[in-house]
Design a protein around this motif. Structure first.
Motif, PDB file in Angstrom:
ATOM      1  N   MET A 227      48.339 -61.512  13.105  1.00  0.00           N
ATOM      2  CA  MET A 227      48.753 -62.027  13.623  1.00  0.00           C
ATOM      3  C   MET A 227      48.347 -61.957  15.150  1.00  0.00           C
ATOM      4  N   ARG A 228      49.014 -63.429  15.752  1.00  0.00           N
ATOM      5  CA  ARG A 228      48.885 -63.455  17.069  1.00  0.00           C
ATOM      6  C   ARG A 228      50.189 -63.183  18.027  1.00  0.00           C
ATOM      7  N   ASN A 229      49.368 -62.320  19.093  1.00  0.00           N
ATOM      8  CA  ASN A 229      50.711 -61.551  20.135  1.00  0.00           C
ATOM      9  C   ASN A 229      50.702 -62.725  21.124  1.00  0.00           C
ATOM     10  N   PRO A 230      52.161 -63.146  21.146  1.00  0.00           N
ATOM     11  CA  PRO A 230      52.283 -64.712  22.001  1.00  0.00           C
ATOM     12  C   PRO A 230      52.435 -64.243  23.677  1.00  0.00           C
ATOM     13  N   LEU A 231      52.361 -63.284  23.902  1.00  0.00           N
ATOM     14  CA  LEU A 231      52.421 -62.701  25.647  1.00  0.00           C
ATOM     15  C   LEU A 231      50.218 -62.373  26.055  1.00  0.00           C
ATOM     16  N   THR A 232      49.502 -61.753  24.998  1.00  0.00           N
ATOM     17  CA  THR A 232      48.255 -61.319  25.002  1.00  0.00           C
ATOM     18  C   THR A 232      47.452 -62.701  24.857  1.00  0.00           C
ATOM     19  N   LYS A 233      48.086 -63.381  23.882  1.00  0.00           N
ATOM     20  CA  LYS A 233      47.146 -64.639  23.287  1.00  0.00           C
ATOM     21  C   LYS A 233      45.990 -63.810  21.853  1.00  0.00           C
TER      22      LYS A 233
END
Length: 276
Positions: free
Chosen positions: A72-78
């Protein structure tokens, strides 16, 4: 995945199938292994440097793994973390270590003691997903379908998950989204909110006093034992039946239930590991 073609004179078709794609599979497992060893997650550049791979290769593989739910990719930290799909696969590897199965008896007991609805949920980036619920026996009760989602910055359960993160990560999430005003009781001042998160971290539970839904109170406590998979239980009831004295009792009962579930999870993992 882009599989590398393996050509060798004299190999049979079956041998080709056995060898086909092996380098890519090894690289994919290398990416998953690296991500699993980093609690904060890793970005494409970090993975490329750590694994000595081209950024384009890492980008392509992480994109494919994300589509499969393996990361899963965190949209904030990338940054990437392991996905829920791997948890499901891991459960099979551990002879069906099941969070719901471990939690359900304790949740049922907690419901009987508190006469409130008891929820089990998991953090899924910017929201919390309900995995299970034991509904109150009261005619008037709080409920939600399994699979329903709750904003991460909502109420007690959101505080529990944010309090479990390092402060820098929690601040990035809050600054990016802002503290929403769900009700007049919602904490929208950052200083006050982070002061409460610190207390949540110290006490092991969080309280919601009409901050998400008017007339509703809740208590949440985190579960431990599943590594990066952040989960929690929380009880929800109407304020009319939850005065200060009862809330004080419920916080202790919820925290105790969370510890019991965590111990059940760890015991199950240990037993499965020792089973030949």
């Amino acid at each position: 995945f882009r599989f590398n073609r393996l050509v060798r004179v004299g190999v049979t078709a079956s041998e080709k199938m056995k060898k086909y794609g092996a380098p890519s599979v090894k690289k994919a497992f290398g990416i998953l292994s690296a991500i699993s060893s980093s609690p904060k997650g890793l970005g494409v550049s970090e993975l490329a440097k750590k694994l000595k791979m081209a950024k384009s290769t890492v980008h392509g593989m992480t994109s494919a793994l994300e589509e499969l739910g393996a990361v899963m990719r965190n949209p904030l930290t990338k940054k990437y973390k392991l996905g829920f799909t791997l948890f499901e696969i891991g459960r099979s590897a551990y002879s069906q270590v099941d969070l719901k199965t471990s939690a359900r008896p304790v949740m049922e007991e907690l419901m009987e003691k508190t006469q409130t609805s008891v929820f089990l949920g998991i953090l899924n980036w910017d929201h919390v997903t309900v995995l299970d619920i034991v509904e109150s026996r009261q005619d008037l009760k709080i409920t939600a379908p399994v699979g329903a989602t709750i904003p991460m910055l909502a109420g007690a359960v959101g505080k529990v998950f944010l309090a479990s993160m390092d402060e820098e990560q929690a601040r990035k999430i809050v600054m990016s989204n802002g503290l929403p005003r769900f009700t007049d009781n919602s904490i929208v001042d950052e200083a006050a909110y982070f002061k409460e998160l610190k207390q949540v971290s110290e006490k092991g539970f969080a309280v919601d006093d009409e901050e998400y839904i008017l007339g509703v109170r809740a208590v949440a406590s985190p579960l431990v034992g599943l590594g990066q998979l952040q989960s929690a239980i929380w009880i929800v009831g109407f304020k009319a039946s939850l005065d200060e004295k009862k809330m004080k009792i419920l916080t202790g009962q919820t925290r105790k239930a969370a510890r019991t579930i965590s111990q059940r999870i760890q015991k199950q993992l240990l037993n499965n590991h020792e089973t030949p």
